[in-house]
Design a protein around this motif. Structure first.
Motif, PDB file in Angstrom:
ATOM      1  N   VAL A 150       0.826  -1.217   0.000  1.00 39.86           N
ATOM      2  CA  VAL A 150       0.000   0.000   0.000  1.00 39.86           C
ATOM      3  C   VAL A 150       0.858   1.263   0.000  1.00 39.86           C
ATOM      4  O   VAL A 150       0.354   2.360   0.226  1.00 39.86           O
ATOM      5  CB  VAL A 150      -0.966   0.011   1.214  1.00 39.86           C
ATOM      6  CG1 VAL A 150      -2.006  -1.086   1.089  1.00 39.86           C
ATOM      7  CG2 VAL A 150      -0.210  -0.096   2.528  1.00 39.86           C
ATOM      8  N   ALA A 151       2.153   1.103  -0.260  1.00 41.32           N
ATOM      9  CA  ALA A 151       3.067   2.238  -0.188  1.00 41.32           C
ATOM     10  C   ALA A 151       2.695   3.348  -1.167  1.00 41.32           C
ATOM     11  O   ALA A 151       2.775   4.537  -0.829  1.00 41.32           O
ATOM     12  CB  ALA A 151       4.500   1.764  -0.452  1.00 41.32           C
ATOM     13  N   LYS A 152       2.253   2.988  -2.377  1.00 39.81           N
ATOM     14  CA  LYS A 152       1.903   4.012  -3.359  1.00 39.81           C
ATOM     15  C   LYS A 152       0.707   4.845  -2.904  1.00 39.81           C
ATOM     16  O   LYS A 152       0.572   6.011  -3.293  1.00 39.81           O
ATOM     17  CB  LYS A 152       1.599   3.361  -4.708  1.00 39.81           C
ATOM     18  CG  LYS A 152       2.838   2.821  -5.413  1.00 39.81           C
ATOM     19  CD  LYS A 152       2.488   2.270  -6.780  1.00 39.81           C
ATOM     20  CE  LYS A 152       3.733   1.755  -7.504  1.00 39.81           C
ATOM     21  NZ  LYS A 152       3.399   1.207  -8.852  1.00 39.81           N
ATOM     22  N   ARG A 153      -0.137   4.259  -2.078  1.00 38.36           N
ATOM     23  CA  ARG A 153      -1.310   4.979  -1.591  1.00 38.36           C
ATOM     24  C   ARG A 153      -0.941   5.968  -0.486  1.00 38.36           C
ATOM     25  O   ARG A 153      -1.468   7.070  -0.423  1.00 38.36           O
ATOM     26  CB  ARG A 153      -2.356   3.995  -1.060  1.00 38.36           C
ATOM     27  CG  ARG A 153      -3.620   4.665  -0.530  1.00 38.36           C
ATOM     28  CD  ARG A 153      -4.472   3.696   0.279  1.00 38.36           C
ATOM     29  NE  ARG A 153      -4.761   2.483  -0.472  1.00 38.36           N
ATOM     30  CZ  ARG A 153      -5.249   1.378   0.090  1.00 38.36           C
ATOM     31  NH1 ARG A 153      -5.462   1.336   1.398  1.00 38.36           N
ATOM     32  NH2 ARG A 153      -5.504   0.317  -0.642  1.00 38.36           N
ATOM     33  N   TYR A 154      -0.009   5.565   0.389  1.00 39.46           N
ATOM     34  CA  TYR A 154       0.225   6.336   1.603  1.00 39.46           C
ATOM     35  C   TYR A 154       1.488   7.202   1.595  1.00 39.46           C
ATOM     36  O   TYR A 154       1.501   8.275   2.200  1.00 39.46           O
ATOM     37  CB  TYR A 154       0.295   5.404   2.809  1.00 39.46           C
ATOM     38  CG  TYR A 154      -1.028   4.790   3.177  1.00 39.46           C
ATOM     39  CD1 TYR A 154      -2.110   5.579   3.537  1.00 39.46           C
ATOM     40  CD2 TYR A 154      -1.193   3.409   3.165  1.00 39.46           C
ATOM     41  CE1 TYR A 154      -3.328   5.022   3.883  1.00 39.46           C
ATOM     42  CE2 TYR A 154      -2.414   2.836   3.514  1.00 39.46           C
ATOM     43  CZ  TYR A 154      -3.477   3.640   3.870  1.00 39.46           C
ATOM     44  OH  TYR A 154      -4.673   3.086   4.214  1.00 39.46           O
ATOM     45  N   LEU A 155       2.560   6.738   0.975  1.00 42.61           N
ATOM     46  CA  LEU A 155       3.822   7.446   1.123  1.00 42.61           C
ATOM     47  C   LEU A 155       3.802   8.879   0.565  1.00 42.61           C
ATOM     48  O   LEU A 155       4.471   9.763   1.123  1.00 42.61           O
ATOM     49  CB  LEU A 155       4.969   6.640   0.520  1.00 42.61           C
ATOM     50  CG  LEU A 155       5.314   5.362   1.306  1.00 42.61           C
ATOM     51  CD1 LEU A 155       6.546   4.686   0.730  1.00 42.61           C
ATOM     52  CD2 LEU A 155       5.521   5.654   2.788  1.00 42.61           C
ATOM     53  N   PRO A 156       3.042   9.161  -0.516  1.00 42.64           N
ATOM     54  CA  PRO A 156       2.953  10.572  -0.924  1.00 42.64           C
ATOM     55  C   PRO A 156       2.391  11.468   0.178  1.00 42.64           C
ATOM     56  O   PRO A 156       2.815  12.625   0.326  1.00 42.64           O
ATOM     57  CB  PRO A 156       2.021  10.519  -2.144  1.00 42.64           C
ATOM     58  CG  PRO A 156       2.235   9.150  -2.713  1.00 42.64           C
ATOM     59  CD  PRO A 156       2.411   8.260  -1.505  1.00 42.64           C
ATOM     60  N   ASN A 157       1.449  10.952   0.971  1.00 41.25           N
ATOM     61  CA  ASN A 157       0.911  11.738   2.091  1.00 41.25           C
ATOM     62  C   ASN A 157       1.992  12.026   3.130  1.00 41.25           C
ATOM     63  O   ASN A 157       2.052  13.121   3.698  1.00 41.25           O
ATOM     64  CB  ASN A 157      -0.247  10.998   2.751  1.00 41.25           C
ATOM     65  CG  ASN A 157      -1.466  10.921   1.870  1.00 41.25           C
ATOM     66  OD1 ASN A 157      -1.741  11.817   1.091  1.00 41.25           O
ATOM     67  ND2 ASN A 157      -2.217   9.833   1.972  1.00 41.25           N
ATOM     68  N   THR A 158       2.830  11.030   3.396  1.00 43.27           N
ATOM     69  CA  THR A 158       3.873  11.231   4.403  1.00 43.27           C
ATOM     70  C   THR A 158       4.946  12.187   3.887  1.00 43.27           C
ATOM     71  O   THR A 158       5.553  12.919   4.676  1.00 43.27           O
ATOM     72  CB  THR A 158       4.499   9.891   4.828  1.00 43.27           C
ATOM     73  OG1 THR A 158       5.257   9.324   3.757  1.00 43.27           O
ATOM     74  CG2 THR A 158       3.431   8.893   5.267  1.00 43.27           C
ATOM     75  N   LEU A 159       5.179  12.192   2.576  1.00 44.62           N
ATOM     76  CA  LEU A 159       6.126  13.148   2.006  1.00 44.62           C
ATOM     77  C   LEU A 159       5.599  14.577   2.146  1.00 44.62           C
ATOM     78  O   LEU A 159       6.362  15.506   2.420  1.00 44.62           O
ATOM     79  CB  LEU A 159       6.379  12.828   0.527  1.00 44.62           C
ATOM     80  CG  LEU A 159       7.307  11.651   0.246  1.00 44.62           C
ATOM     81  CD1 LEU A 159       7.350  11.365  -1.248  1.00 44.62           C
ATOM     82  CD2 LEU A 159       8.705  11.922   0.779  1.00 44.62           C
TER      83      LEU A 159
END
Length: 240
Positions: A150-159
């Motif tokens: 699920v990294a593509k879903r969440y990591l942009p938010n954390t960036l």
């Protein structure tokens, strides 16, 4: 057997004056949330967490967890001061031994006006993006990680959270308030509603009654000391 010590005077009044000014509720010196925006007046920074995520603030980190609990982003000041690349590489060497991760990306970046460093780490079923930001004599570590599926879903938010790190604006600093315990003298025959209106009490009459050990329909004698709550602007402590 207990016996009153006259030298102590009226102990109940002494106690009330002792606790006057006590902060109540959220403590601005530990940072506060305004919805998903975290403000720290004493350390002079702000950081925004993803909307809808569950936020938390402890003495070790401030962060947020995704609604499904499969991603997290948090800020810590647990790294030594120094050139961000060297701090990042030292952190990764230790992390490799503990968690068996691999560095997939390592590069310099800008966080506002600050020269920072970012790394992408992968290991097992987890992906993490770690940003190292030098600020006010410390290196701040902003970590976002999630399961790899699920990294593509969440990591942009954390960036986006990492990119939001910056000093407070003057408007934000002026918006921060603290609630403190105050003592006021009641007037003869005054009830809790009238006293609250006259003294700008932030507590409602029911809460004021409970915290003063009286009934909601109580009427005061002239000069009775009453505990109330007052909201006032917070004055940040100067950085050490």
């Amino acid at each position: 057997r207990w016996k009153r010590d006259p030298a102590l005077g009226e102990t109940h009044l002494s106690y009330l004056h002792r606790i006057e000014g006590l902060p109540l509720g959220e403590r601005p010196e530990a940072g506060i949330f305004q919805e998903n925006l975290f403000l720290h007046p004493d350390l002079d920074f702000q950081i925004s967490f993803p909307p809808g995520w569950q936020t938390s603030n402890s003495n070790r980190a401030v962060g947020a967890v995704s609604p499904r609990g499969d991603a997290v982003v948090f800020l810590m000041a647990d790294q030594p001061a120094g050139e961000p690349r060297k701090v990042a590489e030292a952190f990764v060497e230790k992390t490799k031994r503990e968690f068996h991760v691999e560095v997939k990306q390592s590069k310099p970046i800008k966080i506002g006006e600050l020269d920072a460093w970012r790394m992408r780490l992968e290991g097992g079923r987890m992906v993490a993006i770690v940003t190292f930001v030098p600020y006010r004599g410390m290196t701040w570590r902003i970590t976002g990680f999630s399961r790899s599926d699920v990294a593509k879903r969440y990591l942009p938010n954390t960036l986006n959270t990492a990119r939001s790190f910056r000093p407070l604006t003057e408007e934000q600093r002026n918006s921060i308030e603290v609630t403190r315990l105050a003592l006021v003298e009641a007037r003869a025959g005054e009830d809790l509603v009238a006293l609250g209106n006259r003294t700008d009490n932030a507590w409602d009459p029911s809460r004021t009654a409970v915290l003063n050990g009286i009934f909601a329909n109580h009427r005061f004698e002239a000069g009775d000391l009453v505990k109330i709550a007052r909201v006032e602007p917070y004055s940040a402590k100067p950085p050490k």
